[in-house]
Every structure is written in C-alpha cells, then in structure tokens.
Design a protein around this motif. Structure first.
Motif, short mmCIF file in Angstrom:
data_model
loop_
_atom_site.label_atom_id
_atom_site.label_comp_id
_atom_site.label_asym_id
_atom_site.label_seq_id
_atom_site.Cartn_x
_atom_site.Cartn_y
_atom_site.Cartn_z
N MET A 164 -53.79 26.78 -28.26
CA MET A 164 -54.25 26.01 -27.10
C MET A 164 -53.59 26.54 -25.83
O MET A 164 -52.60 27.27 -25.88
N THR A 165 -54.15 26.13 -24.69
CA THR A 165 -53.75 26.77 -23.44
C THR A 165 -52.71 26.00 -22.64
O THR A 165 -52.61 24.77 -22.73
N ALA A 166 -51.97 26.75 -21.83
CA ALA A 166 -51.33 26.21 -20.63
C ALA A 166 -52.40 26.37 -19.55
O ALA A 166 -53.07 27.41 -19.48
N SER A 167 -52.58 25.36 -18.71
CA SER A 167 -53.72 25.36 -17.80
C SER A 167 -53.30 25.12 -16.36
O SER A 167 -52.46 24.26 -16.09
N ALA A 168 -53.92 25.87 -15.46
CA ALA A 168 -53.61 25.75 -14.04
C ALA A 168 -54.29 24.52 -13.45
O ALA A 168 -55.44 24.22 -13.78
N ILE A 169 -53.57 23.81 -12.57
CA ILE A 169 -54.16 22.68 -11.85
C ILE A 169 -53.58 22.65 -10.44
O ILE A 169 -52.38 22.88 -10.24
N GLY A 170 -54.43 22.40 -9.46
CA GLY A 170 -53.97 22.33 -8.08
C GLY A 170 -53.06 21.13 -7.88
O GLY A 170 -53.36 20.04 -8.38
N ASP A 171 -51.94 21.33 -7.15
CA ASP A 171 -51.02 20.21 -6.96
C ASP A 171 -51.64 19.09 -6.13
O ASP A 171 -51.20 17.94 -6.20
N ASN A 172 -52.69 19.39 -5.39
CA ASN A 172 -53.40 18.36 -4.62
C ASN A 172 -54.10 17.35 -5.52
O ASN A 172 -54.43 16.24 -5.09
N LEU A 173 -54.31 17.70 -6.78
CA LEU A 173 -55.04 16.82 -7.71
C LEU A 173 -54.11 15.87 -8.46
O LEU A 173 -54.57 14.97 -9.15
N VAL A 174 -52.82 16.09 -8.33
CA VAL A 174 -51.87 15.26 -9.09
C VAL A 174 -50.82 14.67 -8.15
O VAL A 174 -49.62 14.69 -8.44
N GLN A 175 -51.28 14.13 -7.04
CA GLN A 175 -50.38 13.52 -6.07
C GLN A 175 -49.78 12.20 -6.57
O GLN A 175 -48.70 11.81 -6.17
N LYS A 176 -50.52 11.51 -7.44
CA LYS A 176 -50.01 10.27 -8.02
C LYS A 176 -49.04 10.63 -9.15
O LYS A 176 -49.34 11.50 -9.97
N ASN A 177 -47.91 9.93 -9.22
CA ASN A 177 -46.87 10.28 -10.19
C ASN A 177 -47.36 10.26 -11.64
O ASN A 177 -47.01 11.11 -12.44
N PHE A 178 -48.19 9.25 -11.97
CA PHE A 178 -48.64 9.16 -13.36
C PHE A 178 -49.58 10.31 -13.71
O PHE A 178 -49.58 10.80 -14.85
N LEU A 179 -50.36 10.79 -12.71
CA LEU A 179 -51.24 11.94 -12.96
C LEU A 179 -50.44 13.21 -13.15
O LEU A 179 -50.76 14.04 -14.00
N LEU A 180 -49.39 13.36 -12.35
CA LEU A 180 -48.52 14.53 -12.49
C LEU A 180 -47.86 14.52 -13.87
O LEU A 180 -47.81 15.56 -14.55
N ALA A 181 -47.38 13.36 -14.30
CA ALA A 181 -46.75 13.26 -15.63
C ALA A 181 -47.74 13.59 -16.74
O ALA A 181 -47.43 14.36 -17.66
N LEU A 182 -48.95 13.01 -16.66
CA LEU A 182 -49.96 13.29 -17.68
C LEU A 182 -50.33 14.77 -17.71
O LEU A 182 -50.54 15.35 -18.78
#
Length: 381
Positions: A119-137
């Motif tokens: 399975m992959t490590a996947s790139a995500i824009g930091d603008n999409l995980v501004q909420k702490n719980f989203l960043l943690a998930l």
C-alpha cells in the motif's frame, strides 16, 4: 541529502496508539467510526481502534471497512484491472488522475490490499488538512504533506525536500507512493499531467539521468473513473469563474464540504485501472529523441496522459454528455434511452438550461474523457 522530514511525514508506528487515543472521541472521528461499524456499541469500536499498534493495523482493521461501507452505500460497485500484472513485493510510484480529494487514494489502497500489493504513502496538500482531526487522520493513513502557499524560494526548498522524501520512501523504505498528476482536482473532466509534478519528482535524481531515475521509480499511471461525480455541482463556481476569466476565491469550508460530499454522495459505478509500469525503453526513447529536460518532462507527461486515456473506463453518462455537447448521436449505441433520460434529469437538477456556458461547462465534465480518448487515437493513427 536532507533527512529532516518532520514537517511533512506521516506517523511512525510507535506514535499511532497515542494519536488514536487522543482523537477517538473527537465528534467527527467518532462519526466516521460509527458509520464504519453501525452494528457495534461505541465502547466496542473504541476498544478496536485503540488496539491498533501500527498504520497497517489501523488501515486494515478500520479504514478498509470505512471504504467498504462507502462503496456499499454510495456506489454501484468497484471494478478494477491491471493489478494482477504487478508484483507483490515491489514498491511502485502510482500517478493518477485526480477527481476526489480523499477517495482517489483510498480506493487505490483498498484495491492494493485486496491484491496483496504494497500500500502507498500518499501526497496530500496541507491546505486540505487545516483541521487538527483531519491532519491526524491523514497522518494515520500514511499521508505526507505537500506544502502550499509558499514564496518562490521556500517553494523550491520545499519541493526538493518532498522529492527526497519520495525517493527515500521508494528506495530505502520500499514503500509505494501515490501522487496526483496535478495540483488540485480536475474540475473540467479533462485529465492532464502537470510538468511541475514531474519536475519536482526529478529533483532528487542526483547523478542519474532522467530516464534512469524515472525507470527506477517504477512509475505506474492509474486511471480512476467515477460514473457520476458527487461533487460536480460544487466544482461549478470555480469552473465558471475560470471560463469567465474571473478570480475565484474558495469559501472557508469548501474543501471540507467537498471531502464530505465526495465520500457520502452517490457515485454510481467506479473503475480503477493500473495502466502498467512505464519501462526503461519509454524513458530512454524520450531521452534520445527529445532535447531539453523540460521537453523530456513534457513528453513523459504526455505518455502518462496517453496511458490514463487508454485505460479510463467510459460510462454511458460520458457518451451521452459527448453527444449532447456535439448535438449529435455519434455514440447512441453506447447508452439506452432510459440512461439518457436519467442523465438529462440529473442535468436539469444541477444547471440552468438557459445559461449556455453553464450547461456546456457541466456537460464537458462528463464529455472530456471521451474527447481526450478520441484525440489520442487520432494522434496515433
């Protein structure tokens, strides 16, 4: 080589349990877990979640079932092709078209797990995980951050770090990597690989030639095709602003709303295709026949696009939209009268028929994959 990846990396396995304990009772995280396991009491769910001791534990014991539930409730089923041609113990660099913020990579990993592939490590824009719980998930799902909104000098440094991190993941950690072919989702239905993504990727090649480095990455284009885009209407304001040559400014919760609608909205059928490894011959031929590095990157981008167009699963809605755009019945054999009526009902619920530009923009979201495939075959013939 820069080894300081603290600001972009995902969680280490030893950090997983603590992160899960911190967020297991967060209202949005709790809602996700209750959606995933509706038959369980929350005390049981909590016990299961905090028993995870690694990212793989969390992905296989929890997130796999979340994706399964999304597929069950919001789709007509998932099909796939090309994954049997990949090797179980190999790490690959997957580069795909980008339609949905979370689901594109979630569906890929769901499929990789089913095929016993890494399975992959996947790139995500930091603008999409501004909420702490989203960043943690995201960090619990092996997402690493692509930093956005930087000045030119900071962007260059950040791109170099990102490139080195991807190289480390693939070569040292033997971890597959997923990245979208472009920054931001495709809004108009026309999938194109951005040269900038490939330029960033090549920054860590060191003394290797572009052909040698890209060959070593084991690059696999991936075509993800949704019968219906549940966020199509959410994409319209930005699409219309672009066509009217106006500046578009995102609303505060726009990305979060797109994540939720993408997950919970009806998507019809979905097909995901691994388009084969781009082998050394492909890159060597480009290197030998194309001059500058920029031109070589452009040629690689075109090769990725070609593979995605070839393998993109076209649905009746795509053919219907194409016929409606061109005001003909060229593809009438590809759909039924009932399917056409259903698509036209969808159209009337979403856009105003009297606004020709709006109507055309919406139709092109679905027609563009057909047009791109047509164009590709015309070039080859």
């Amino acid at each position: 080589m820069n080894n300081d990846f603290e600001d972009i990396r995902f969680y280490k396995d030893e950090e997983v349990e603590e992160a899960l304990r911190e967020y297991v009772r967060h209202p949005m995280v709790k809602a996700l877990f209750q959606f995933t396991f509706p038959e369980k009491e929350y005390s049981e769910i909590e016990e299961l979640v905090v028993s995870c001791r690694s990212i793989r534990d969390f992905q296989t014991k929890v997130i796999y079932h979340s994706v399964d539930k999304v597929l069950e409730r919001t789709t007509g089923g998932l099909t796939y092709s090309g994954f049997n041609d990949l090797k179980e113990d190999e790490s690959y660099f997957y580069i795909s078209n980008h339609r949905d913020i979370i689901l594109d990579t979630s569906l890929l990993n769901y499929t990789l797990y089913d095929h016993n592939l890494i399975m992959t490590a996947s790139a995500i824009g930091d603008n999409l995980v501004q909420k702490n719980f989203l960043l943690a998930l995201s960090r619990l799902n092996r997402n690493f951050l692509v930093l956005r909104g930087l000045g030119p000098r900071e962007m260059l440094k950040s791109s170099m770090k990102l490139s080195e991190y991807i190289r480390k993941l693939l070569f040292k950690d033997k971890r597959s990597v997923w990245m979208a072919q472009r920054e931001g989702r495709t809004k108009d239905g026309s999938d194109h690989t951005q040269q900038g993504v490939l330029k960033m990727l090549a920054m860590a090649k060191g003394k290797m030639s572009l052909a040698e480095y890209f060959s070593n990455l084991k690059m696999v284009p991936v075509a993800i095709s949704y019968e219906f885009d549940p966020t199509d209407i959410l994409k319209m304001p930005e699409l219309m602003a672009k066509r009217m040559k106006e500046t578009y400014v995102k609303s505060a919760n726009e990305d979060f709303n797109s994540i939720m609608q993408g997950a919970m909205g009806q998507k019809g059928r979905i097909h995901i295709s691994a388009c084969g490894v781009l082998n050394e011959d492909v890159f060597t031929e480009i290197e030998q026949n194309v001059g500058s590095v920029n031109d070589q990157l452009k040629a690689v981008a075109e090769k990725i696009d070609q593979k995605i167009y070839e393998n993109y699963k076209l649905w009746p809605a795509n053919y219907i939209a194409c016929d409606l755009v061109n005001n003909n019945e060229k593809y009438a054999s590809k759909y039924t009268d009932k399917e056409k009526r259903q698509f036209e009902r969808r159209l009337t619920r979403r856009v105003g028929y009297k606004n020709a530009l709006e109507l055309n923009s919406y139709l092109l979201m679905y027609a563009s994959p057909v047009i791109n495939k047509e164009s590709m075959y015309e070039k080859k013939s």
